[in-house]
Design a protein around this motif. Structure first.
Motif, PDB file in Angstrom:
ATOM      1  N   SER A  87       0.624  -1.081   0.222  1.00 54.68           N
ATOM      2  CA  SER A  87       0.345   0.082   0.070  1.00 54.68           C
ATOM      3  C   SER A  87       0.410   0.904  -0.646  1.00 54.68           C
ATOM      4  N   ARG A  88       0.919   2.577  -1.037  1.00 52.08           N
ATOM      5  CA  ARG A  88       0.852   3.203  -0.810  1.00 52.08           C
ATOM      6  C   ARG A  88       0.344   4.564  -0.224  1.00 52.08           C
ATOM      7  N   SER A  89      -0.658   3.781   0.399  1.00 53.89           N
ATOM      8  CA  SER A  89      -1.595   4.809   0.880  1.00 53.89           C
ATOM      9  C   SER A  89      -1.851   5.056   2.459  1.00 53.89           C
ATOM     10  N   TYR A  90      -3.300   5.256   3.092  1.00 48.64           N
ATOM     11  CA  TYR A  90      -3.282   5.321   4.273  1.00 48.64           C
ATOM     12  C   TYR A  90      -4.556   3.611   4.562  1.00 48.64           C
ATOM     13  N   ARG A  91      -4.866   3.048   3.686  1.00 50.12           N
ATOM     14  CA  ARG A  91      -5.507   2.119   2.955  1.00 50.12           C
ATOM     15  C   ARG A  91      -4.882   0.600   2.745  1.00 50.12           C
ATOM     16  N   SER A  92      -5.121   0.235   3.623  1.00 49.04           N
ATOM     17  CA  SER A  92      -3.769  -1.558   2.772  1.00 49.04           C
ATOM     18  C   SER A  92      -4.770  -2.094   1.539  1.00 49.04           C
ATOM     19  N   ASN A  93      -4.157  -3.367   0.692  1.00 49.75           N
ATOM     20  CA  ASN A  93      -4.187  -3.281  -0.488  1.00 49.75           C
ATOM     21  C   ASN A  93      -4.572  -5.172  -0.518  1.00 49.75           C
ATOM     22  N   ILE A  94      -5.768  -5.422  -0.605  1.00 50.52           N
ATOM     23  CA  ILE A  94      -5.829  -6.938  -0.314  1.00 50.52           C
ATOM     24  C   ILE A  94      -5.893  -7.333  -1.786  1.00 50.52           C
ATOM     25  N   LEU A  95      -5.227  -8.889  -1.755  1.00 50.17           N
ATOM     26  CA  LEU A  95      -5.460  -8.875  -3.002  1.00 50.17           C
ATOM     27  C   LEU A  95      -6.585 -10.366  -3.683  1.00 50.17           C
ATOM     28  N   LEU A  96      -6.677  -9.917  -4.730  1.00 55.38           N
ATOM     29  CA  LEU A  96      -7.962 -11.141  -5.399  1.00 55.38           C
ATOM     30  C   LEU A  96      -6.682 -11.625  -6.644  1.00 55.38           C
ATOM     31  N   LEU A  97      -7.618 -13.193  -6.470  1.00 62.33           N
ATOM     32  CA  LEU A  97      -6.548 -13.900  -6.894  1.00 62.33           C
ATOM     33  C   LEU A  97      -7.454 -15.487  -7.668  1.00 62.33           C
ATOM     34  N   ASP A  98      -7.059 -15.807  -8.924  1.00 63.34           N
ATOM     35  CA  ASP A  98      -8.034 -16.887  -8.743  1.00 63.34           C
ATOM     36  C   ASP A  98      -7.592 -18.167  -8.410  1.00 63.34           C
ATOM     37  N   ARG A  99      -8.267 -18.826  -8.646  1.00 61.93           N
ATOM     38  CA  ARG A  99      -8.574 -20.267  -7.914  1.00 61.93           C
ATOM     39  C   ARG A  99      -7.782 -21.706  -8.986  1.00 61.93           C
ATOM     40  N   GLY A 100      -6.725 -22.223  -9.355  1.00 62.58           N
ATOM     41  CA  GLY A 100      -6.686 -22.645 -10.371  1.00 62.58           C
ATOM     42  C   GLY A 100      -4.850 -22.581  -9.640  1.00 62.58           C
ATOM     43  N   GLU A 101      -4.443 -24.024 -10.573  1.00 62.37           N
ATOM     44  CA  GLU A 101      -3.135 -24.606 -10.784  1.00 62.37           C
ATOM     45  C   GLU A 101      -2.208 -24.738  -9.987  1.00 62.37           C
ATOM     46  N   CYS A 102      -2.335 -24.180  -8.662  1.00 62.37           N
ATOM     47  CA  CYS A 102      -1.814 -24.322  -7.796  1.00 62.37           C
ATOM     48  C   CYS A 102      -1.662 -24.401  -6.371  1.00 62.37           C
ATOM     49  N   TYR A 103      -1.727 -25.001  -5.345  1.00 57.02           N
ATOM     50  CA  TYR A 103      -1.728 -25.020  -3.730  1.00 57.02           C
ATOM     51  C   TYR A 103      -2.394 -23.133  -3.651  1.00 57.02           C
ATOM     52  N   PHE A 104      -3.185 -23.633  -2.251  1.00 57.35           N
ATOM     53  CA  PHE A 104      -3.792 -22.173  -2.183  1.00 57.35           C
ATOM     54  C   PHE A 104      -3.085 -21.930  -1.478  1.00 57.35           C
ATOM     55  N   ALA A 105      -2.806 -22.337  -0.312  1.00 58.60           N
ATOM     56  CA  ALA A 105      -1.533 -21.625   0.611  1.00 58.60           C
ATOM     57  C   ALA A 105       0.005 -20.454  -0.308  1.00 58.60           C
ATOM     58  N   LEU A 106       0.966 -21.217  -1.055  1.00 56.42           N
ATOM     59  CA  LEU A 106       1.214 -21.110  -2.579  1.00 56.42           C
ATOM     60  C   LEU A 106       0.922 -19.373  -2.944  1.00 56.42           C
ATOM     61  N   LYS A 107      -0.765 -19.431  -2.895  1.00 55.45           N
ATOM     62  CA  LYS A 107      -1.033 -18.538  -4.040  1.00 55.45           C
ATOM     63  C   LYS A 107      -0.864 -17.075  -2.996  1.00 55.45           C
ATOM     64  N   VAL A 108      -0.738 -17.666  -1.304  1.00 59.80           N
ATOM     65  CA  VAL A 108      -1.185 -17.053  -0.302  1.00 59.80           C
ATOM     66  C   VAL A 108       0.163 -16.575   0.045  1.00 59.80           C
ATOM     67  N   TRP A 109       1.604 -17.066   0.240  1.00 61.63           N
ATOM     68  CA  TRP A 109       3.188 -17.137   0.137  1.00 61.63           C
ATOM     69  C   TRP A 109       3.261 -15.328  -1.361  1.00 61.63           C
ATOM     70  N   HIS A 110       2.927 -16.308  -1.911  1.00 58.25           N
ATOM     71  CA  HIS A 110       3.454 -14.909  -3.185  1.00 58.25           C
ATOM     72  C   HIS A 110       2.513 -13.499  -3.245  1.00 58.25           C
ATOM     73  N   GLY A 111       1.177 -13.892  -2.174  1.00 65.31           N
ATOM     74  CA  GLY A 111       1.311 -12.208  -2.650  1.00 65.31           C
ATOM     75  C   GLY A 111       1.224 -11.808  -0.776  1.00 65.31           C
ATOM     76  N   GLN A 112       1.800 -12.213   0.147  1.00 69.63           N
ATOM     77  CA  GLN A 112       2.542 -11.771   0.944  1.00 69.63           C
ATOM     78  C   GLN A 112       3.871 -10.939   0.858  1.00 69.63           C
ATOM     79  N   GLU A 113       4.446 -12.242  -0.327  1.00 69.49           N
ATOM     80  CA  GLU A 113       5.754 -11.754  -1.053  1.00 69.49           C
ATOM     81  C   GLU A 113       5.596 -10.066  -0.918  1.00 69.49           C
ATOM     82  N   ALA A 114       4.448 -10.288  -2.043  1.00 67.09           N
ATOM     83  CA  ALA A 114       4.394  -8.802  -2.965  1.00 67.09           C
ATOM     84  C   ALA A 114       4.018  -7.755  -1.830  1.00 67.09           C
ATOM     85  N   GLY A 115       3.575  -8.132  -0.971  1.00 68.78           N
ATOM     86  CA  GLY A 115       3.206  -6.520   0.304  1.00 68.78           C
ATOM     87  C   GLY A 115       1.611  -6.771   0.765  1.00 68.78           C
TER      88      GLY A 115
END
Length: 620
Positions: A87-115
């Motif tokens: 986030s570049r402002s006072y409000r957090s960014n919540i990442l929306l991703l599509d289901r499929g192709e890999c494990y749920f946990a891996l998607k969330v891990w990549h999202g966390q690593e991306a901020g």
């Protein structure tokens, strides 16, 4: 780390016992509320299925803007650039991703690593919400599952599509994730259960389960002692089908004639421990809690389980009744009462304690069956998220009504004082007032200390031994020592870094030493005409007839006491002394004369000018 038992442990037993009947469990999805605040055109409220990893914000809320990536919308690969969703402002960014192709946990891990502050995964089919779970341990080669610290949730396909559509139009989509009602709080006391297992041979997952017990027990004991919570441990058991009760496999995995079973710890019937060993230890730990609860010491269960794991590990081949009883003794638990609670494992009848466990495993009302091990059930709701100390404490604290939570929920400082009660069941040297009990915010630990610069080594529970330099100065290094008749002996050898050894003249293991009677055992004074008298730590040997005893040769010699002999001895000594003095004087003056002549010769070589001048003066 959760273990799916529906298709792992349970199916293993059914395969072993030859059953082809499929088993289905009722799984309840735990949800949080998601509100769309902007844009006005899609304002609405929806459910999200809480992910079974990361840290759900139980009792709290999170507001943020939806970000849907143009590339890599499945989140199966790391996002490029540095923290693109931070986030570049006072409000957090919540990442929306599509289901499929890999494990749920891996998607969330990549999202966390991306901020991203949280991740929503949009389902790709129309179906009732399911719980996003983590993959098997061997899939997670990088260990990212345990590193996930942000919340996540699965949302329905239709809701996900509406969020994507609004985001693609360029609208700022603001949502609110609300976990305040995810954990019920019916009264001022939280009731929670911990479903676990005494088996420690299931690899990294068992290790993490026991790490949670050791790390959380300080919090648990404070909550229990203060009457804020009602805690109950539970252990899953299975049963053997009637047709296989007499089989070798059933007998090795079950007690009470096939009524209560557990899978083989090593999954090998030919070696190691059997499933019935696990069932019996599970039963013991249940009874430890029951009996301790009767004496208003229910929190001692946490100490017993943590200590049993350290002292009685399967990996160390110490998983036994004898080791368990040693732990009970150290915690002042009534062994006979616990044995009575456990009953007879060979009896062909129901065991009241284990029968209750089997009944409770089946979900009642809003709670589903227990299908994940280990897990927590808080106020009849299954906890979602990783089994980590602060995350679990937050979930339990969310179960209190607002303003009724205890101080431990409001402060990270945990103060315990378990070492004051029976020294925490740890080793202690009362003579030197040294203890292995160490008080920490996680509860007490038994670790051999460093005292007055001396390191102690041992298991911390039953023994600690001083090692290294200086150990003998501190209570004689824990070795034997005694004083009599003005003499002091110690079994602590100063020249060795550890160990005890009885000193010369004593016999024993170094912790107890007894005087050796050298006279009686024929170890001294064996010469003719000798008489031996034993003393503490030694002996006295005397010769008859005025003879002189020589200890090194163990013999008697005559004493020469005549005046003439004394005169001759003195004369000889005087003569030797005189010769020595004369020789020294002669040597001294002879050497000095020789040195003077040599010095003059050398000087004459280096002063020829002076000599020549003298000669000229003589000629003038």
């Amino acid at each position: 780390m959760p273990i799916f038992i529906e298709f792992v442990a349970l199916s293993l037993l059914l395969i072993v016992f030859g059953s082809n009947t499929p088993v289905y469990a009722r799984f309840v999805v735990e949800k949080n509320s998601i509100s769309v605040l902007a844009p006005e055109s899609i304002r609405s409220q929806h459910d999200g299925s809480i992910g079974n990893f990361g840290v759900p914000e139980y009792g709290g809320t999170l507001m943020g803007s939806i970000v849907y990536p143009e590339n890599g919308s499945t989140g199966c690969a790391s996002f490029e650039n540095n923290n693109p969703f931070k986030s570049r402002s006072y409000r957090s960014n919540i990442l929306l991703l599509d289901r499929g192709e890999c494990y749920f946990a891996l998607k969330v891990w990549h999202g966390q690593e991306a901020g991203a502050a949280a991740v929503l995964v949009a389902d790709n089919i129309d179906e009732p919400l399911i719980t996003m779970d983590s993959p098997e341990e061997n899939i997670d080669s990088d260990g990212y599952i345990e590193k996930i610290r942000i919340p996540s949730a699965l949302v329905s396909r239709s809701f996900g599509e509406s969020l994507k559509k609004a985001s693609k139009k360029g609208d700022e989509v603001v949502i609110k994730l609300d976990w305040t009602e995810s954990m019920p709080h019916p009264d001022e006391r939280v009731e929670y259960e911990f479903w676990t297992n005494s088996n420690d041979e299931c690899g990294a997952r068992c290790d993490k389960q026991m790490d949670f017990v050791k790390n959380f027990k300080g919090h648990a004991q404070i909550l229990e002692r203060g009457g804020y919570t009602l805690f109950t441990p539970h252990y899953i058991t299975w049963y053997c089908p009637d047709a296989f009760v007499l089989s070798k496999q059933c007998k090795s995995q079950c007690i009470n004639h096939g009524r209560y079973c557990a899978p083989d710890p090593e999954q090998n019937f030919g070696e190691g421990y059997d499933g019935k060993d696990v069932v019996f230890e599970n039963l013991r730990q249940l009874c430890v809690h029951r009996v301790a609860n009767e004496s208003n010491r229910s929190w001692v269960w946490w100490d017993f389980v943590a200590d049993f794991h350290i002292r009685c590990s399967m990996k160390e081949k110490r998983y036994s009744k004898e080791c368990a009883e040693d732990v009970m003794k150290s915690l002042d638990l009534p062994i006979e009462k616990i044995k009575k609670c456990m009953g007879d494992p060979e009896a062909d009848m129901e065991n009241e304690v284990l029968k209750t466990e089997q009944d409770l495993q089946v979900g009642r009302g809003s709670r589903g069956d227990v299908t994940i091990l280990p897990t927590l059930v808080i106020n009849n709701v299954q906890y979602r998220g990783k089994m980590e100390r602060t995350a679990v404490l937050k979930a339990i604290c969310a179960g209190f009504k607002e303003t009724t939570e205890p101080a431990v929920c409001l402060s990270g400082d945990i103060e315990t004082n378990e070492c004051l009660e029976r020294n925490g069941g740890c080793w202690q040297d009362l003579q030197s007032n040294i203890s292995s009990c160490k008080d920490t915010f996680r509860g007490r630990v038994c670790e051999c200390p460093v005292a007055n610069g001396v390191q102690y080594h041992g298991d911390g529970y039953t023994s600690c031994e001083a090692v290294g330099p200086g150990r003998c100065a501190l209570n004689h290094g824990g070795c034997w020592s005694d004083s009599k008749n003005g003499k002091t002996f110690s079994a602590c050898p100063e020249s060795e870094l550890k160990g005890c050894r009885c000193p010369l003249g004593f016999r024993g293991d170094g912790h107890t030493c007894e005087d050796v009677d050298e006279c009686k055992e024929g170890l001294a004074c064996q010469c003719s005409g000798c008489s031996c008298t034993n003393t503490w730590g030694g002996y006295d040997c005397k010769c008859h007839g005025g003879l002189l005893y020589m200890k090194d040769q163990d013999t008697c010699i005559a004493k020469n006491t005549s005046k003439f002999a004394w005169f001759i001895s003195i004369f000889v000594l005087a003569a030797v002394a005189g010769i020595g003095v004369a020789g020294y004087i002669f040597y001294k003056y002879r050497l000095r004369s020789y040195m003077d002549s040599e010095i003059m010769a050398i000087m004459s070589q280096y002063m020829p000018i002076d000599n020549q001048q003298n000669e000229k003066e003589k000629l003038r």
